[in-house]
Design an enzyme around this catalytic site. Structure first.
Site, PDB file in Angstrom:
ATOM      1  N   CYS A 176       0.824  -1.214   0.000  1.00  0.00           N
ATOM      2  CA  CYS A 176       0.000   0.000   0.000  1.00  0.00           C
ATOM      3  C   CYS A 176       0.858   1.265   0.000  1.00  0.00           C
ATOM      4  CB  CYS A 176      -0.909  -0.045   1.225  1.00  0.00           C
ATOM      5  SG  CYS A 176      -1.733   1.494   1.621  1.00  0.00           S
ATOM      6  N   CYS A 201      -0.018   3.815   2.748  1.00  0.00           N
ATOM      7  CA  CYS A 201       0.435   3.277   4.040  1.00  0.00           C
ATOM      8  C   CYS A 201       1.908   3.629   4.261  1.00  0.00           C
ATOM      9  CB  CYS A 201       0.273   1.761   4.094  1.00  0.00           C
ATOM     10  SG  CYS A 201      -1.415   1.166   3.879  1.00  0.00           S
TER      11      CYS A 201
END
Length: 174
Positions: free
Chosen positions: A88, A91
């Site tokens: 991600c 993230c």
């Protein structure tokens, strides 16, 4: 002039190759001096590393999820859960640009039990069933009984995350 430049270039290359190819021979049973010195230096450097203060930013705990909830209940705090995945992009941006900020760390370390879990590894898949997620990153504020108090989806700036944390602590998160 051309020969002088060529000769200078050859001398420089010879020095570079010679510098890169410095190996010493040793008799059997003899330890390499450079390797031994490197081991000694790294062994001496290790105590210094542990004496340095922790990095600024949020300090995440790595204990088991049940232990995190028990700790939250005992300390009357909420768990701040960063539900992320290794692939991600947002993230990774949170980890690099937000969680490392001094002001964010100071507030979150004082007010919450901070946990980050890769939702595809370890306890993550089981927690993803318990706390269904629409995407990553998902930031959850969870009480000691496991009840979600606040759920935030996506990247947040340091200022946004601080504001969310303060709202949660002030009781206006619902």
């Amino acid at each position: 002039m051309k020969n002088t430049s060529l000769m200078s270039l050859m001398v420089v290359l010879a020095l570079v190759f010679n510098g890169c190819n410095t190996t010493t021979t040793q008799s059997e049973g003899e330890k390499p001096v450079a390797a031994e010195a490197e081991k000694t230096a790294s062994a001496e450097a290790k105590p210094e590393a542990s004496a340095t203060p922790a990095e600024p930013g949020i300090q995440f705990s790595e204990a088991a999820w049940k232990a995190q909830l028990d700790k939250a209940k005992a300390e009357n705090k909420l768990v701040f859960l960063d539900a992320y995945t290794s692939w991600c992009g947002p993230c990774k941006m949170l980890q690099k640009n937000v969680f490392t900020q001094q002001a964010v760390g100071d507030f979150f370390n004082k007010e919450f039990i901070n946990v980050k879990i890769d939702m595809e590894k370890g306890e993550g898949p089981e927690l993803a069933l318990q706390y269904p997620l629409e995407g990553y990153p998902t930031l959850l504020f969870i009480d000691g009984d496991g009840k979600v108090v606040k759920k935030v989806l996506g990247y947040q700036s340091p200022e946004q995350l601080l504001a969310i944390g303060k709202d949660v602590k002030g009781g206006t998160a619902l």
